[in-house]
Design a protein around this motif. Structure first.
Motif, PDB file in Angstrom:
ATOM      1  N   VAL A  69      -0.265 -36.843  40.424  1.00  0.00           N
ATOM      2  CA  VAL A  69      -1.248 -37.522  39.751  1.00  0.00           C
ATOM      3  C   VAL A  69      -2.395 -36.236  39.725  1.00  0.00           C
ATOM      4  O   VAL A  69      -3.383 -35.698  38.884  1.00  0.00           O
ATOM      5  N   ILE A  70      -2.839 -35.920  41.061  1.00  0.00           N
ATOM      6  CA  ILE A  70      -3.271 -34.460  41.582  1.00  0.00           C
ATOM      7  C   ILE A  70      -3.219 -33.651  40.569  1.00  0.00           C
ATOM      8  O   ILE A  70      -3.472 -32.522  39.983  1.00  0.00           O
ATOM      9  N   ALA A  71      -1.446 -32.782  40.448  1.00  0.00           N
ATOM     10  CA  ALA A  71      -1.028 -31.775  39.194  1.00  0.00           C
ATOM     11  C   ALA A  71      -1.697 -32.371  37.995  1.00  0.00           C
ATOM     12  O   ALA A  71      -1.598 -31.197  37.726  1.00  0.00           O
ATOM     13  N   THR A  72      -1.471 -33.450  37.576  1.00  0.00           N
ATOM     14  CA  THR A  72      -2.005 -33.865  36.394  1.00  0.00           C
ATOM     15  C   THR A  72      -3.312 -34.008  35.267  1.00  0.00           C
ATOM     16  O   THR A  72      -3.761 -32.852  35.129  1.00  0.00           O
ATOM     17  N   ARG A  85      -5.915 -30.629  23.050  1.00  0.00           N
ATOM     18  CA  ARG A  85      -4.755 -31.375  23.344  1.00  0.00           C
ATOM     19  C   ARG A  85      -4.189 -31.993  24.472  1.00  0.00           C
ATOM     20  O   ARG A  85      -3.210 -31.484  24.770  1.00  0.00           O
ATOM     21  N   ALA A  86      -4.702 -31.764  25.493  1.00  0.00           N
ATOM     22  CA  ALA A  86      -4.735 -31.769  26.745  1.00  0.00           C
ATOM     23  C   ALA A  86      -3.166 -33.231  27.076  1.00  0.00           C
ATOM     24  O   ALA A  86      -2.945 -33.118  27.457  1.00  0.00           O
ATOM     25  N   PHE A  87      -4.181 -34.338  26.471  1.00  0.00           N
ATOM     26  CA  PHE A  87      -3.538 -35.610  26.675  1.00  0.00           C
ATOM     27  C   PHE A  87      -2.216 -35.073  26.189  1.00  0.00           C
ATOM     28  O   PHE A  87      -1.454 -35.376  26.515  1.00  0.00           O
ATOM     29  N   GLU A  88      -2.507 -34.896  24.399  1.00  0.00           N
ATOM     30  CA  GLU A  88      -1.280 -34.432  23.666  1.00  0.00           C
ATOM     31  C   GLU A  88       0.159 -33.885  24.987  1.00  0.00           C
ATOM     32  O   GLU A  88       0.883 -33.802  24.680  1.00  0.00           O
ATOM     33  N   VAL A  89      -0.429 -32.942  25.401  1.00  0.00           N
ATOM     34  CA  VAL A  89       0.724 -31.569  25.958  1.00  0.00           C
ATOM     35  C   VAL A  89       1.431 -32.290  27.465  1.00  0.00           C
ATOM     36  O   VAL A  89       2.040 -32.694  27.678  1.00  0.00           O
ATOM     37  N   LEU A  90       0.740 -33.364  27.980  1.00  0.00           N
ATOM     38  CA  LEU A  90       0.662 -33.993  29.537  1.00  0.00           C
ATOM     39  C   LEU A  90       1.697 -35.222  28.830  1.00  0.00           C
ATOM     40  O   LEU A  90       2.661 -35.861  29.339  1.00  0.00           O
ATOM     41  N   ILE A  91       1.466 -35.939  27.629  1.00  0.00           N
ATOM     42  CA  ILE A  91       2.458 -36.993  27.448  1.00  0.00           C
ATOM     43  C   ILE A  91       4.036 -36.263  26.771  1.00  0.00           C
ATOM     44  O   ILE A  91       4.103 -37.019  27.119  1.00  0.00           O
ATOM     45  N   GLY A  92       3.831 -34.843  25.743  1.00  0.00           N
ATOM     46  CA  GLY A  92       5.020 -34.456  26.045  1.00  0.00           C
ATOM     47  C   GLY A  92       5.546 -34.453  27.309  1.00  0.00           C
ATOM     48  O   GLY A  92       7.073 -34.327  27.454  1.00  0.00           O
ATOM     49  N   ALA A 131       3.256 -41.630  36.787  1.00  0.00           N
ATOM     50  CA  ALA A 131       2.021 -41.024  37.409  1.00  0.00           C
ATOM     51  C   ALA A 131       0.983 -40.189  36.172  1.00  0.00           C
ATOM     52  O   ALA A 131       0.514 -40.734  36.009  1.00  0.00           O
ATOM     53  N   ILE A 132       2.130 -39.640  35.744  1.00  0.00           N
ATOM     54  CA  ILE A 132       1.372 -38.759  34.302  1.00  0.00           C
ATOM     55  C   ILE A 132       0.473 -39.583  33.415  1.00  0.00           C
ATOM     56  O   ILE A 132      -0.619 -39.670  33.204  1.00  0.00           O
ATOM     57  N   GLN A 133       1.255 -41.252  33.029  1.00  0.00           N
ATOM     58  CA  GLN A 133       0.727 -41.780  32.467  1.00  0.00           C
ATOM     59  C   GLN A 133      -0.686 -42.575  32.895  1.00  0.00           C
ATOM     60  O   GLN A 133      -1.266 -42.209  32.303  1.00  0.00           O
ATOM     61  N   ASN A 134      -0.099 -43.346  34.579  1.00  0.00           N
ATOM     62  CA  ASN A 134      -1.626 -43.564  35.241  1.00  0.00           C
ATOM     63  C   ASN A 134      -2.341 -42.136  35.003  1.00  0.00           C
ATOM     64  O   ASN A 134      -3.631 -42.974  34.907  1.00  0.00           O
ATOM     65  N   ALA A 135      -2.534 -41.444  35.445  1.00  0.00           N
ATOM     66  CA  ALA A 135      -3.286 -40.107  34.730  1.00  0.00           C
ATOM     67  C   ALA A 135      -4.480 -40.151  33.665  1.00  0.00           C
ATOM     68  O   ALA A 135      -5.303 -40.118  34.191  1.00  0.00           O
ATOM     69  N   VAL A 136      -3.239 -39.552  32.540  1.00  0.00           N
ATOM     70  CA  VAL A 136      -4.127 -39.698  31.193  1.00  0.00           C
ATOM     71  C   VAL A 136      -4.079 -40.508  30.586  1.00  0.00           C
ATOM     72  O   VAL A 136      -5.392 -40.489  29.661  1.00  0.00           O
ATOM     73  N   LEU A 217       7.183 -41.972  20.426  1.00  0.00           N
ATOM     74  CA  LEU A 217       5.941 -42.909  19.154  1.00  0.00           C
ATOM     75  C   LEU A 217       5.184 -42.694  19.060  1.00  0.00           C
ATOM     76  O   LEU A 217       4.340 -42.565  18.815  1.00  0.00           O
ATOM     77  N   ALA A 218       4.601 -43.047  20.822  1.00  0.00           N
ATOM     78  CA  ALA A 218       2.817 -42.762  21.502  1.00  0.00           C
ATOM     79  C   ALA A 218       2.150 -41.383  20.543  1.00  0.00           C
ATOM     80  O   ALA A 218       1.908 -40.956  20.067  1.00  0.00           O
ATOM     81  N   LEU A 219       3.081 -40.688  20.778  1.00  0.00           N
ATOM     82  CA  LEU A 219       2.612 -39.348  20.931  1.00  0.00           C
ATOM     83  C   LEU A 219       2.798 -38.416  19.127  1.00  0.00           C
ATOM     84  O   LEU A 219       1.650 -38.215  18.792  1.00  0.00           O
ATOM     85  N   GLY A 220       3.367 -39.111  19.160  1.00  0.00           N
ATOM     86  CA  GLY A 220       3.768 -38.774  17.154  1.00  0.00           C
ATOM     87  C   GLY A 220       2.633 -39.401  16.626  1.00  0.00           C
ATOM     88  O   GLY A 220       1.645 -39.062  15.897  1.00  0.00           O
ATOM     89  N   VAL A 221       2.030 -40.846  16.973  1.00  0.00           N
ATOM     90  CA  VAL A 221       0.689 -41.388  16.742  1.00  0.00           C
ATOM     91  C   VAL A 221      -0.680 -41.038  16.915  1.00  0.00           C
ATOM     92  O   VAL A 221      -1.342 -40.809  16.663  1.00  0.00           O
ATOM     93  N   ARG A 222      -0.489 -40.326  17.752  1.00  0.00           N
ATOM     94  CA  ARG A 222      -1.784 -39.501  18.886  1.00  0.00           C
ATOM     95  C   ARG A 222      -1.620 -38.658  17.521  1.00  0.00           C
ATOM     96  O   ARG A 222      -2.572 -37.879  17.558  1.00  0.00           O
ATOM     97  N   LEU A 223      -0.510 -37.267  17.960  1.00  0.00           N
ATOM     98  CA  LEU A 223      -0.511 -36.265  17.043  1.00  0.00           C
ATOM     99  C   LEU A 223      -0.899 -36.239  15.601  1.00  0.00           C
ATOM    100  O   LEU A 223      -2.129 -35.672  14.703  1.00  0.00           O
ATOM    101  N   ALA A 224      -0.901 -37.676  14.901  1.00  0.00           N
ATOM    102  CA  ALA A 224      -0.742 -37.947  13.736  1.00  0.00           C
ATOM    103  C   ALA A 224      -3.246 -38.371  13.493  1.00  0.00           C
ATOM    104  O   ALA A 224      -3.133 -37.896  12.377  1.00  0.00           O
ATOM    105  N   GLY A 225      -3.400 -38.608  14.758  1.00  0.00           N
ATOM    106  CA  GLY A 225      -4.436 -38.876  14.446  1.00  0.00           C
ATOM    107  C   GLY A 225      -5.748 -37.041  14.468  1.00  0.00           C
ATOM    108  O   GLY A 225      -4.943 -36.508  14.308  1.00  0.00           O
ATOM    109  N   PRO A 226      -6.750 -37.837  13.674  1.00  0.00           N
ATOM    110  CA  PRO A 226      -7.489 -36.545  13.670  1.00  0.00           C
ATOM    111  C   PRO A 226      -7.044 -35.666  15.306  1.00  0.00           C
ATOM    112  O   PRO A 226      -7.256 -36.277  16.634  1.00  0.00           O
TER     113      PRO A 226
END
Length: 230
Positions: A69-72, A85-92, A131-136, A217-226
């Motif tokens: 979580v700290i590293a994220t 797109r920090a959210f998308e990178v971390l979800i990746g 942990a990454i999911q919780n943090a982002v 799928l979640a990452l794709g939905v996010r990237l498909a948005g503005p």
């Protein structure tokens, strides 16, 4: 996909994945909670009292979770200075960890000894992913209900229901949209739990192929948005 649709679909997919990974990890890794890591305090005590395996993994889960979580947070802060797109990178990164966790689970499972090196490594990879999911989620989706901690959300749902039954001196009932959002979030988590239990019974360690698909799928939905504003 509109920003509104993205903001509503992504949290639900995260909740499904959290329930799924937590349940699959619990079943496959001798009672290890990979998403709701504080639950490992209980299972660690139970492992010591009953002499069951997996105590080491349960003991390691919280410090691993905290460090990730700290590293994220630090990585997200640095990424946000350069890119929106920090959210998308971390979800990746979470997606990569879930793929690695699936490969490890399929290759080394089933895990009859929760204290084996293979089980611990697999468990910590999944803990890191969650942990990454919780943090982002906390950082980038602060208005959405948590995707892993359902106790607080369920409590708020019941409070809102009570307040809609009897407003009292508060003047107005809580908005129905909030109640609906939280209730759907809990149902999505429960759906993930049920699916994981069913597929674990049918597929064993192969059930871990599902979380990377949902994460993708979640990452794709996010990237498909503005693209978010910086």
């Amino acid at each position: 996909m509109s920003q509104f649709e993205s903001r509503n679909v992504v949290p639900l997919l995260l909740s499904v994945n959290a329930g799924y990974v937590d349940t699959a990890g619990f079943l496959a890794l001798q009672g290890l909670f990979t998403a709701h890591v504080t639950g490992n305090f209980v299972t660690f005590g139970a492992a010591l009292a009953l002499g069951t395996s997996g105590a080491t993994a349960k003991l390691l889960a919280l410090p691993v979770f905290c460090l990730v979580v700290i590293a994220t947070r630090l990585a997200g802060t640095l990424l946000s200075r350069r890119w929106s797109r920090a959210f998308e990178v971390l979800i990746g990164v979470k997606l990569v960890l879930l793929v690695l966790g699936a490969v490890l689970a399929i290759h080394f499972g089933p895990f009859h000894d929760g204290d084996s090196r293979e089980a611990i490594i697999t468990g910590m990879v999944l803990v890191a992913a969650m942990a990454i999911q919780n943090a982002v989620h906390r950082i980038h989706l602060p208005s959405s209900p948590p995707s892993t901690l359902m106790t607080g959300t369920t409590t708020q749902v019941m409070i809102d229901l009570a307040d809609r039954i009897y407003v009292g001196d508060r003047g107005q009932a809580p908005p129905p949209a909030r109640l609906m959002q939280m209730a759907i979030n809990v149902l999505a988590f429960a759906l993930g739990c049920g699916a994981a239990a069913l597929l674990f019974m049918r597929l064993g360690s192969w059930c871990f192929v599902v979380p990377p698909v949902v994460a993708a799928l979640a990452l794709g939905v996010r990237l498909a948005g503005p693209e978010p504003a910086r």
